[in-house]
Motif scaffolding. Structure first.
Motif, PDB file in Angstrom:
ATOM      1  N   ALA A 106      24.575  35.152 -26.496  1.00 45.65           N
ATOM      2  CA  ALA A 106      23.745  34.399 -25.546  1.00 45.65           C
ATOM      3  C   ALA A 106      23.772  35.078 -24.178  1.00 45.65           C
ATOM      4  O   ALA A 106      24.768  35.702 -23.796  1.00 45.65           O
ATOM      5  N   THR A 107      22.673  34.963 -23.437  1.00 47.35           N
ATOM      6  CA  THR A 107      22.598  35.574 -22.110  1.00 47.35           C
ATOM      7  C   THR A 107      22.203  34.527 -21.074  1.00 47.35           C
ATOM      8  O   THR A 107      21.544  33.534 -21.384  1.00 47.35           O
ATOM      9  N   LEU A 108      22.611  34.763 -19.835  1.00 49.43           N
ATOM     10  CA  LEU A 108      22.294  33.875 -18.729  1.00 49.43           C
ATOM     11  C   LEU A 108      20.978  34.318 -18.103  1.00 49.43           C
ATOM     12  O   LEU A 108      20.830  35.483 -17.697  1.00 49.43           O
ATOM     13  N   VAL A 109      20.032  33.370 -18.021  1.00 41.93           N
ATOM     14  CA  VAL A 109      18.693  33.723 -17.557  1.00 41.93           C
ATOM     15  C   VAL A 109      18.156  32.675 -16.584  1.00 41.93           C
ATOM     16  O   VAL A 109      18.627  31.538 -16.541  1.00 41.93           O
ATOM     17  N   THR A 110      17.151  33.087 -15.823  1.00 39.36           N
ATOM     18  CA  THR A 110      16.424  32.154 -14.966  1.00 39.36           C
ATOM     19  C   THR A 110      15.305  31.516 -15.790  1.00 39.36           C
ATOM     20  O   THR A 110      15.128  31.830 -16.972  1.00 39.36           O
ATOM     21  N   ASP A 111      14.535  30.663 -15.143  1.00 37.57           N
ATOM     22  CA  ASP A 111      13.427  29.974 -15.824  1.00 37.57           C
ATOM     23  C   ASP A 111      12.432  30.952 -16.463  1.00 37.57           C
ATOM     24  O   ASP A 111      11.888  30.691 -17.538  1.00 37.57           O
ATOM     25  N   ASP A 112      12.227  32.099 -15.787  1.00 41.74           N
ATOM     26  CA  ASP A 112      11.242  33.062 -16.298  1.00 41.74           C
ATOM     27  C   ASP A 112      11.858  34.095 -17.236  1.00 41.74           C
ATOM     28  O   ASP A 112      11.201  35.070 -17.607  1.00 41.74           O
ATOM     29  N   GLY A 113      13.155  33.907 -17.601  1.00 44.60           N
ATOM     30  CA  GLY A 113      13.788  34.799 -18.559  1.00 44.60           C
ATOM     31  C   GLY A 113      14.517  35.986 -17.969  1.00 44.60           C
ATOM     32  O   GLY A 113      15.077  36.820 -18.712  1.00 44.60           O
ATOM     33  N   THR A 114      14.569  36.098 -16.637  1.00 45.55           N
ATOM     34  CA  THR A 114      15.291  37.202 -15.994  1.00 45.55           C
ATOM     35  C   THR A 114      16.789  37.076 -16.267  1.00 45.55           C
ATOM     36  O   THR A 114      17.388  36.023 -16.022  1.00 45.55           O
ATOM     37  N   GLN A 115      17.399  38.142 -16.770  1.00 45.72           N
ATOM     38  CA  GLN A 115      18.831  38.135 -17.068  1.00 45.72           C
ATOM     39  C   GLN A 115      19.619  38.385 -15.779  1.00 45.72           C
ATOM     40  O   GLN A 115      19.519  39.460 -15.180  1.00 45.72           O
ATOM     41  N   ILE A 116      20.414  37.411 -15.374  1.00 50.70           N
ATOM     42  CA  ILE A 116      21.011  37.455 -14.039  1.00 50.70           C
ATOM     43  C   ILE A 116      22.257  38.331 -13.933  1.00 50.70           C
ATOM     44  O   ILE A 116      22.686  38.668 -12.833  1.00 50.70           O
TER      45      ILE A 116
END
Length: 528
Positions: free
Chosen positions: A253-263
């Motif tokens: 799993a990856t951490l992302v913003t609402d638009d899918g940007t991986q932070i």
């Protein structure tokens, strides 16, 4: 009034491991604030770390532990615990179907943040703590020498007249009746203090009671500035609803913003599996700017089977796993500091021990490596049991000349709401700290003079507030004094590690010494 050989305060994995390993000829009593299953250990989703893989070795696990702890660790302790881990886990695995296995019968090993190899043993997918605790509870049921006292709130340690040995504890029952328990060996295993913060993964009972009791009795308390915030708690409408295990990120799993940007891209070499303080601070930056962060789980096959507990938590709060995104926020998770002990669990007061999260052996340093906590509890419980089993072969007299620590006996209470304590700690002494907020928080805490309150006259709820204020003061004071950032302690005004001034330097708190210094200042002032 009761007299026991061993008196254990708390009912987590360290406490139960100790109890089941003690010999049957010892009278053992477990005192727990609520039910035996309402402990942090029972909630633990993550697993237990041990170098069991073909390509793994304890030396690699040691390096990972030191790196996560930012080299504030006690290296001898790290080496001893980590080296013992494989045999310890294999021994437990042979006791029954406690851990998950592959089809060939080998233990299934998972990956978690800041580990260099797959070495995390799990039970029931994401119910490791529950599996281990149920195993230990079943072992307890076979021992007739153990008495369990549920819904008993221990609140004051009893010392002998010479003030150099702990001989028992005072407690309050559900009816608020005061009851004293005496023991030759008194063990604090009450866990950390996660409930000091608005957002936390901790059980509702974990508010620092044992550490506060030890502090008031004069035991050394160390490393209280090092608080680990878990990066991923389920976060809905400004509230946290439960833990989303690091194993989820370990499975991809990856951490992302609402638009899918991986932070986490470009932030740390391990990206989403970086050390918890790095990941927590990164998420906090986005939340502070009004941007929600999600765990993107869309690439994890059979999520519901792999993580049944997490699936249940999410769906119970209206989050559909099929959507592929879980809203998360960081919250208080683990205290690296606590009652200063050796690896045996012995504190600076004779007869008083601490094991598990309430203790500080130096294993975790400034930031705990994922899945080293259940390991520590199991190790300490077994190690202390061996020492007590040998020690109790020598007859001991139990002194009952009690010494109570009541510097002042204020009976009129002026205490804040629990929620106010939690909110101000989160705001001023949380993930990101600075001098201005820390000084503001100390001033706010000091107005309540929590250390001077006579606890006999308080309700259990008020005692909890007193303990929370004391622990909050210890954390805030230590955070103000450590003018650097290291591990779980991040100062925006001192954002870098300062090895020259601070590497392995520990801030020690001792209530008795503080009172003695205060009295010295008063006497000096009067003399002049």
């Amino acid at each position: 009034m009761t007299n026991d050989d061993v008196l254990i305060i708390g009912s987590g994995v360290a406490a139960l491991q100790l109890a089941v390993k003690l010999t049957n000829d010892l009278n053992v009593r477990i005192i727990t604030k609520e039910k035996i299953r309402t402990a942090n250990s029972y909630l633990a989703q993550g697993g237990i770390a041990a170098a069991l893989g073909v390509n793994d070795h304890p030396s690699k696990h040691i390096v990972d532990t030191l790196e996560a702890g930012r080299f504030h660790n006690n290296q001898e302790v790290v080496q001893e615990v980590i080296t013992a881990a494989p045999d310890l886990i294999m021994h437990i695995a042979q006791q029954g179907e406690i851990f998950d296995k592959k089809r060939n019968g080998e233990l299934f090993l998972g990956m978690e943040g800041a580990h260099s190899e797959k070495r995390i043993v799990h039970g029931g997918g994401d119910a490791t703590g529950k599996n281990v605790m149920e195993h230990l509870i079943s072992e307890l049921g076979q021992k007739r020498n153990i008495t369990i006292e549920e819904n008993v709130f221990a609140y004051e340690l009893l010392l002998n007249a010479k003030q150099n040995r702990c001989i028992g504890v005072k407690s309050k029952t559900s009816t608020e009746a005061i009851q004293s328990f005496y023991g030759k060996h008194v063990i604090i295993a009450t866990g950390g203090c996660g409930q000091l913060y608005t957002y936390t993964s901790n059980a509702k009972t974990v508010s620092g009671d044992g550490i506060a009791m030890a502090y008031l009795a004069g035991a050394d308390i160390v490393d209280m500035e090092f608080n680990q915030f878990h990066p991923t708690l389920l976060y809905i409408n400004g509230e946290t609803k439960g833990l989303i295990s690091e194993a989820v990120r370990g499975e991809g799993a990856t951490l992302v913003t609402d638009d899918g940007t991986q932070i986490m891209e470009g932030v740390h070499p391990l990206k989403d599996l970086g050390p918890r303080h790095v990941v927590s601070q990164r998420i906090y930056e986005f939340l502070k700017n009004g941007k929600q962060i999600y765990l993107d789980i869309s690439n994890i096959d059979d999520f519901e089977k792999r993580f049944p507990s997490i699936t249940s938590i999410c769906e119970g709060n209206g989050i559909q796993i099929a959507g592929g995104k879980i809203p998360v926020a960081p919250g208080s998770h683990f205290l690296m500091g606590g009652i200063k002990t050796d690896l045996m669990g012995r504190s600076s007061i004779d007869g008083l021990y601490a094991i598990g999260e309430a203790s500080c052996t130096g294993l975790h340093g400034a930031n705990r490596l994922a899945s080293n906590s259940l390991l520590e509890g199991l190790f300490q419980g077994e190690r202390l049991s061996k020492w007590i089993n040998e020690t109790c072969k020598v007859p001991q007299e139990l002194e009952q000349n009690k010494y109570f620590i009541h510097p002042n006996q204020e009976r009129v209470l002026n205490l804040p709401d629990v929620q106010q304590i939690k909110d101000l700690m989160m705001e001023r002494v949380g993930i990101v700290r600075n001098k201005e907020n820390l000084k503001k928080q100390l001033a706010w805490l000091n107005q309540y003079k929590a250390e001077s309150i006579h606890l006999d006259t308080c309700s259990p709820d008020d005692i909890t507030k007193v303990f929370m204020l004391i622990i909050a003061n210890l954390i805030t004071d230590a955070a103000l004094k450590r003018t650097e950032s290291r591990g779980g302690h991040f100062r925006s005004d001192f954002p870098k590690e300062d090895d020259h001034q601070w590497l392995r330097k520990t801030i020690i708190h001792n209530y008795k010494q503080g009172m003695e210094k205060c009295n010295e200042h008063i006497e000096t002032a009067l003399a002049t």
